[in-house]
Design a protein around this motif. Structure first.
Motif, PDB file in Angstrom:
ATOM      1  N   ASN A  30      54.431  48.526  66.444  1.00 29.72           N
ATOM      2  CA  ASN A  30      54.344  49.608  67.410  1.00 29.72           C
ATOM      3  C   ASN A  30      52.992  50.302  67.271  1.00 29.72           C
ATOM      4  OD1 ASN A  30      54.643  52.221  68.708  1.00 29.72           O
ATOM      5  ND2 ASN A  30      56.820  51.744  68.839  1.00 29.72           N
ATOM      6  N   LEU A  31      52.127  50.135  68.275  1.00 35.99           N
ATOM      7  CA  LEU A  31      50.782  50.697  68.220  1.00 35.99           C
ATOM      8  C   LEU A  31      50.783  52.204  68.397  1.00 35.99           C
ATOM      9  CD1 LEU A  31      48.917  48.011  70.388  1.00 35.99           C
ATOM     10  CD2 LEU A  31      49.187  48.076  67.906  1.00 35.99           C
ATOM     11  N   SER A  32      51.654  52.717  69.273  1.00 37.86           N
ATOM     12  CA  SER A  32      51.691  54.158  69.511  1.00 37.86           C
ATOM     13  C   SER A  32      52.210  54.895  68.285  1.00 37.86           C
ATOM     14  CB  SER A  32      52.548  54.475  70.741  1.00 37.86           C
ATOM     15  OG  SER A  32      53.775  53.776  70.709  1.00 37.86           O
ATOM     16  N   ALA A  33      53.150  54.295  67.543  1.00 37.75           N
ATOM     17  CA  ALA A  33      53.645  54.919  66.315  1.00 37.75           C
ATOM     18  C   ALA A  33      52.562  54.937  65.246  1.00 37.75           C
ATOM     19  CB  ALA A  33      54.882  54.185  65.803  1.00 37.75           C
ATOM     20  N   ALA A  34      51.740  53.880  65.204  1.00 38.35           N
ATOM     21  CA  ALA A  34      50.657  53.826  64.225  1.00 38.35           C
ATOM     22  C   ALA A  34      49.674  54.968  64.434  1.00 38.35           C
ATOM     23  CB  ALA A  34      49.939  52.483  64.314  1.00 38.35           C
ATOM     24  N   ALA A  35      49.476  55.382  65.702  1.00 37.86           N
ATOM     25  CA  ALA A  35      48.581  56.498  65.990  1.00 37.86           C
ATOM     26  C   ALA A  35      49.123  57.810  65.424  1.00 37.86           C
ATOM     27  CB  ALA A  35      48.370  56.623  67.499  1.00 37.86           C
ATOM     28  N   MET A  36      50.436  57.872  65.173  1.00 36.98           N
ATOM     29  CA  MET A  36      51.058  59.061  64.604  1.00 36.98           C
ATOM     30  C   MET A  36      51.218  58.964  63.089  1.00 36.98           C
ATOM     31  SD  MET A  36      51.524  61.004  67.171  1.00 36.98           S
ATOM     32  CE  MET A  36      51.582  60.914  68.970  1.00 36.98           C
ATOM     33  N   GLY A  37      50.629  57.924  62.491  1.00 32.23           N
ATOM     34  CA  GLY A  37      50.713  57.769  61.047  1.00 32.23           C
ATOM     35  C   GLY A  37      51.971  57.090  60.567  1.00 32.23           C
ATOM     36  N   ALA A  38      52.699  56.413  61.472  1.00 34.40           N
ATOM     37  CA  ALA A  38      53.947  55.737  61.109  1.00 34.40           C
ATOM     38  C   ALA A  38      53.773  54.228  61.203  1.00 34.40           C
ATOM     39  CB  ALA A  38      55.095  56.183  62.017  1.00 34.40           C
ATOM     40  N   ALA A  39      54.495  53.491  60.364  1.00 35.15           N
ATOM     41  CA  ALA A  39      54.530  52.034  60.420  1.00 35.15           C
ATOM     42  C   ALA A  39      55.877  51.620  60.993  1.00 35.15           C
ATOM     43  CB  ALA A  39      54.338  51.437  59.030  1.00 35.15           C
ATOM     44  N   THR A  40      55.864  50.985  62.166  1.00 35.76           N
ATOM     45  CA  THR A  40      57.106  50.613  62.849  1.00 35.76           C
ATOM     46  C   THR A  40      57.035  49.150  63.274  1.00 35.76           C
ATOM     47  OG1 THR A  40      57.447  52.857  63.683  1.00 35.76           O
ATOM     48  CG2 THR A  40      58.630  51.091  64.791  1.00 35.76           C
ATOM     49  N   LEU A  41      58.028  48.370  62.860  1.00 34.91           N
ATOM     50  CA  LEU A  41      58.125  46.959  63.210  1.00 34.91           C
ATOM     51  C   LEU A  41      59.409  46.697  63.974  1.00 34.91           C
ATOM     52  CD1 LEU A  41      57.046  45.287  59.833  1.00 34.91           C
ATOM     53  CD2 LEU A  41      55.631  45.599  61.872  1.00 34.91           C
ATOM     54  N   GLN A  42      59.378  45.672  64.832  1.00 34.65           N
ATOM     55  CA  GLN A  42      60.587  45.237  65.532  1.00 34.65           C
ATOM     56  C   GLN A  42      60.648  43.715  65.517  1.00 34.65           C
ATOM     57  OE1 GLN A  42      61.113  45.084  69.926  1.00 34.65           O
ATOM     58  NE2 GLN A  42      62.662  46.672  69.622  1.00 34.65           N
ATOM     59  N   TYR A  43      61.847  43.204  65.254  1.00 38.66           N
ATOM     60  CA  TYR A  43      62.099  41.757  65.314  1.00 38.66           C
ATOM     61  C   TYR A  43      63.044  41.514  66.477  1.00 38.66           C
ATOM     62  CZ  TYR A  43      64.149  37.223  64.132  1.00 38.66           C
ATOM     63  OH  TYR A  43      64.611  35.934  64.170  1.00 38.66           O
TER      64      TYR A  43
END
Length: 259
Positions: A30-43
């Motif tokens: 998730n690129l938008s979450a990365a901008a908020m300092g979060a690491a988010t993955l989806q399978y």
């Protein structure tokens, strides 16, 4: 010889096409979450021509929010929609927030391309755990002297909800995808816990009683929903009944790899 080469060519084409058809799994960040300092993955795993299942997970370490002014605007907006507490005396820009979440999802893809490409409607569940250090301040008095108490509140908010979302996943070549969450909403329950372990033993009972009353009025706490305790060990607040939770989900951008 030519005949053998032609046969080999068609075999290779068939293998290549079969491999493409078998790319039924997508791993996304998730690129938008990365901008908020979060690491988010989806399978995501394709189950049929139009269906897939997905599981997302995210984590953000406890830290200052990167866009403090935007956070203040969001909290101020949410403040007007909540009728059991106010956040006016919260130092939002100084709050350190961490979180993790788990999001299972089932998708139905429209159109002839089929899953996992095209416009989709998803049914999803979402569990959030927000935790952080939230500084607040209360203006009161002690023996006739005005006092401003600044209380660092250890806060934990947990939500469990379900909802619907509309999105579109684009194909980027043979291997990559771009998944855009357009708009959605989810509804569920929220639990709240906050505590400030301040040593109040040096103050008399009258001060602690007046401090409790001041906290109730300052933060507009509705005791039908939230219970407040002020004693020698400090201040604690918890929900005393189930609280409703309504939020939007959308405007998320994910870069995916198909395999």
């Amino acid at each position: 010889m030519k005949k053998k080469l032609v046969i080999l060519f068609f075999i290779l084409i068939s293998i290549h096409s079969f491999a493409q058809e078998e790319r039924r799994k997508v791993l996304k960040i998730n690129l938008s979450a990365a901008a908020m300092g979060a690491a988010t993955l989806q399978y995501e795993r394709v189950l049929g021509n139009h269906f897939s299942l997905a599981l997302g997970a995210g984590y953000r370490p406890k830290s200052l929010f990167p866009y403090a002014k935007d956070l203040e605007k969001y909290v101020d907006f949410a403040d007007g929609k909540i009728d059991y507490i106010s956040f006016d005396n919260v130092k939002k820009a100084e709050s350190k927030i961490g979180m993790y979440h788990i999001t299972p999802e089932m998708r139905f893809y429209f159109g002839s391309k089929g899953a996992p490409i095209g416009t989709y409607l998803s049914i999803f569940g979402k569990y959030n755990d927000f935790h952080g250090d939230v500084p607040v301040f209360v203006d009161t008095d002690y023996r006739g002297v005005p006092v401003r108490l600044e209380l660092p509140v250890d806060t934990k908010i947990q939500t469990a909800s379900a909802g619907l979302m509309l999105g579109h996943q684009f194909r980027l070549g043979n291997r990559f995808t771009f998944d855009c969450y357009i708009i959605g909403a989810h509804f569920g329950r929220v639990s709240v816990h906050g505590e400030s372990n301040q040593n109040l033993e040096g103050f008399d009972d009258d001060f602690r009683t007046r401090l409790r009353d001041k906290i109730l009025t300052t933060f507009k706490i509705n005791e039908d929903y939230l219970g407040l305790v002020v004693d020698n060990q400090g201040v604690r607040i918890d929900n005393v009944r189930q609280l409703n939770y309504l939020n939007l989900r959308g405007f998320g951008f994910n870069l995916g790899y198909r395999f």
